[in-house]
Design a protein around this motif. Structure first.
Motif, short mmCIF file in Angstrom:
data_model
loop_
_atom_site.label_atom_id
_atom_site.label_comp_id
_atom_site.label_asym_id
_atom_site.label_seq_id
_atom_site.Cartn_x
_atom_site.Cartn_y
_atom_site.Cartn_z
N PRO A 1 14.83 -55.70 15.45
CA PRO A 1 14.36 -55.43 16.82
C PRO A 1 14.03 -56.73 17.54
O PRO A 1 13.39 -57.62 16.99
N GLY A 2 14.50 -56.85 18.77
CA GLY A 2 14.25 -58.04 19.55
C GLY A 2 15.20 -59.18 19.31
O GLY A 2 15.06 -60.25 19.92
N ALA A 3 16.18 -59.00 18.41
CA ALA A 3 17.15 -60.07 18.14
C ALA A 3 18.02 -60.31 19.37
O ALA A 3 18.27 -59.38 20.15
N PRO A 4 18.51 -61.53 19.57
CA PRO A 4 19.40 -61.80 20.72
C PRO A 4 20.66 -60.95 20.65
O PRO A 4 21.01 -60.41 19.59
N GLU A 5 21.37 -60.86 21.77
CA GLU A 5 22.64 -60.14 21.78
C GLU A 5 23.66 -60.86 20.91
O GLU A 5 23.59 -62.07 20.70
N PHE A 6 24.63 -60.09 20.43
CA PHE A 6 25.69 -60.65 19.60
C PHE A 6 26.51 -61.63 20.44
O PHE A 6 26.97 -61.29 21.52
N PRO A 7 26.70 -62.88 19.97
CA PRO A 7 27.44 -63.86 20.77
C PRO A 7 28.89 -63.42 20.99
O PRO A 7 29.58 -63.06 20.03
N PRO A 8 29.38 -63.43 22.22
CA PRO A 8 30.72 -62.90 22.50
C PRO A 8 31.84 -63.72 21.89
O PRO A 8 32.94 -63.20 21.69
N ASP A 9 31.62 -65.00 21.59
CA ASP A 9 32.69 -65.85 21.07
C ASP A 9 32.65 -66.03 19.56
O ASP A 9 33.39 -66.84 19.01
N LEU A 10 31.82 -65.28 18.87
CA LEU A 10 31.64 -65.49 17.45
C LEU A 10 32.84 -64.99 16.63
O LEU A 10 33.13 -65.52 15.57
N LEU A 11 33.53 -63.97 17.11
CA LEU A 11 34.69 -63.42 16.43
C LEU A 11 35.93 -63.62 17.30
O LEU A 11 35.85 -63.52 18.52
N PRO A 12 37.08 -63.89 16.68
CA PRO A 12 38.32 -63.96 17.47
C PRO A 12 38.59 -62.63 18.18
O PRO A 12 38.22 -61.56 17.68
N GLU A 13 39.26 -62.71 19.33
CA GLU A 13 39.47 -61.50 20.13
C GLU A 13 40.40 -60.49 19.47
O GLU A 13 40.39 -59.32 19.82
N HIS A 14 41.22 -60.96 18.51
CA HIS A 14 42.14 -60.02 17.87
C HIS A 14 41.43 -59.18 16.79
O HIS A 14 42.04 -58.27 16.23
N LEU B 1 25.57 -66.71 13.39
CA LEU B 1 24.83 -65.57 13.91
C LEU B 1 23.43 -65.99 14.33
O LEU B 1 22.78 -66.79 13.65
N PRO B 2 22.95 -65.48 15.46
CA PRO B 2 21.60 -65.87 15.89
C PRO B 2 20.53 -65.29 14.97
O PRO B 2 20.79 -64.37 14.18
N ALA B 3 19.33 -65.83 15.08
CA ALA B 3 18.21 -65.37 14.26
C ALA B 3 18.01 -63.88 14.44
O ALA B 3 18.07 -63.36 15.56
N GLY B 4 17.77 -63.19 13.34
CA GLY B 4 17.56 -61.74 13.39
C GLY B 4 18.79 -60.93 13.06
O GLY B 4 18.70 -59.71 12.87
N TRP B 5 19.94 -61.58 12.95
CA TRP B 5 21.20 -60.89 12.63
C TRP B 5 21.59 -61.16 11.17
O TRP B 5 21.41 -62.26 10.65
N THR B 6 22.15 -60.14 10.53
CA THR B 6 22.74 -60.26 9.20
C THR B 6 24.08 -59.56 9.21
O THR B 6 24.26 -58.55 9.89
N ALA B 7 25.03 -60.11 8.46
CA ALA B 7 26.35 -59.48 8.33
C ALA B 7 26.71 -59.42 6.85
O ALA B 7 26.37 -60.32 6.08
N ALA B 8 27.38 -58.35 6.46
CA ALA B 8 27.90 -58.22 5.09
C ALA B 8 29.39 -57.94 5.18
O ALA B 8 29.81 -57.06 5.94
N VAL B 9 30.17 -58.70 4.44
CA VAL B 9 31.63 -58.57 4.44
C VAL B 9 32.04 -57.79 3.21
O VAL B 9 31.83 -58.23 2.07
N GLY B 10 32.63 -56.62 3.43
CA GLY B 10 33.05 -55.78 2.32
C GLY B 10 34.28 -56.32 1.62
O GLY B 10 34.89 -57.30 2.05
#
Length: 397
Positions: free
Chosen positions: A209-222, A249-258
């Motif tokens: 909660p309260g984490a910044p928005e997901f950065p738009p350029d973090l992932l390729p557009e494809h 990823l900004p503070a407050g975000w976590t990602a897991a790659v399956g």
């Protein structure tokens, strides 16, 4: 779902620092020259780059870009995710400014050609070898290809956002992760314009909660992605390349790659990724940053797939240790795990655990009293190892 290969900087890394030292003072001149030639050769840029504030902005952008590239000379190889994100931004900006895709890609080619000529002249003035010139040319040409591909991605993404293609990509993502039938997916694939890969890895995101928005350029557009969805997700056919920017990823975000799986198993990859991101949030998966790669945690994920059964396995299998003091239990559990894994002698286990063999012999005698013939049974040794690992992985273990 093709990914543009990010240059790893290895060509630039092999070049001597002397080249960077010679070029760096001339970067402002090179930037002005690039903008001047672009304005001369590409009609769509003539008005904006010829004079006024737009020209000054363009020169500053060119200066920063050249400086960033020269900073790679003689440095360890690295993925240039930030560099490609910048070129994707140029592509989006060009679309919104009414420029054609061909014009912005031509500007990349012209800028690279002008920069290369300056670098070649400076290298000759500095009496650097022909091998240095060849290496610089190799690096420049590789950069042109990846830069133009990134520009095209950014331009296409801007077009997609205006035309609704982005929404079709999200619908395809949800269909693939939801296990829809091939017939249903085929129609969405045709509408999305994406090429269907043989294998994919699902990505699960979690934001506090309260984490910044997901950065738009973090992932390729494809890459089909919906980080603001419920649940947040993405899908990649080339995770090592496509997801190179995720450590940002900004503070407050976590990602897991399956795991990378056949397309039909995308829901299973996403299930594992969601489980991993949940365990990471509870501190049960040790990752050095905000990204958890499930391939690095297969044993723990397997053991904690059902925490109740894992706890039952640990409790029943390790019952002989239950009546001991906490410290004595930890000592014997450590020795037991080493024993069932290696079947080593007291001296071997002593070297492994950095303890005196006599200490190990005393522990082995006690373990023999507690577990008896189970220590000689291969099936029981496997059960003991799994129980010990499960106990370590469980909360409070």
């Amino acid at each position: 779902m093709r990914g543009s290969a990010a240059p790893d900087g290895s060509v630039w890394a092999r070049l001597p620092h002397e080249l960077g030292d010679a070029v760096r003072p001339r970067i402002p001149e090179i930037a002005r020259a690039c903008v001047d030639v672009i304005a001369t050769e590409i009609p769509e840029y003539s008005a904006s780059f010829g004079h006024g504030p737009s020209r000054a902005v363009a020169i500053e952008q060119a200066r920063r870009g050249i400086e960033r590239d020269i900073d790679r000379v003689g440095t360890p190889a690295m993925w240039q995710a930030d560099r490609l994100a910048e070129f994707r931004g140029h592509g989006r900006e060009a679309f919104h400014n009414g420029l054609s895709r061909e014009a912005v890609q031509a500007a990349v080619r012209v800028s690279s050609r002008v920069t290369w000529r300056w670098i070649a002249d400076i290298a000759r003035e500095a009496r650097l070898s022909g091998d240095v010139l060849y290496g610089a040319a190799e690096g420049m040409f590789a950069d042109v290809e990846t830069s133009m591909a990134a520009v095209a991605e950014g331009y296409s993404a801007a077009e997609a956002a205006m035309s609704g293609t982005g929404e079709r990509h999200r619908r395809l993502l949800r269909a693939l992760l939801g296990g829809r039938t091939p017939a249903e997916v085929d129609g969405l694939v045709a509408a999305s314009g994406l090429r269907v890969p043989a294998q994919v890895a699902a990505v699960a995101f979690r934001a506090l909660p309260g984490a910044p928005e997901f950065p738009p350029d973090l992932l390729p557009e494809h890459v089909p992605a919906d980080p603001s969805g419920d649940p947040p997700a993405a899908l990649s056919s080339a995770p090592d390349t496509d997801l190179a920017g995720l450590p940002g990823l900004p503070a407050g975000w976590t990602a897991a790659v399956g795991p990378l799986v056949p397309l039909a198993s995308a829901p299973e990859s996403f299930r594992v990724a969601r489980r991993a991101v949940d365990l990471a949030a509870r501190g049960l998966l040790d990752a050095p940053g905000p990204v958890v790669w499930c391939r690095d945690h297969v044993t723990t994920l397997l053991l904690l797939a059902d925490e109740f059964l894992a706890a039952q396995l640990a409790s029943s299998t390790l019952a002989p240790l239950a009546g001991l003091s906490e410290r004595r239990r930890e000592q014997l559990a450590e020795t037991l795990l080493a024993l069932v894994r290696t079947r080593g002698s007291a001296p071997e286990l002593g070297r492994l655990l950095e303890l005196h063999p006599q200490t190990i012999r005393a522990r082995l005698k006690k373990l023999g009293e507690l577990f008896g013939a189970r220590l000689d049974d291969p099936g029981e040794r496997l059960r003991l190892e799994l129980a010990l690992l499960a106990e370590r992985a469980l909360p409070g273990g």
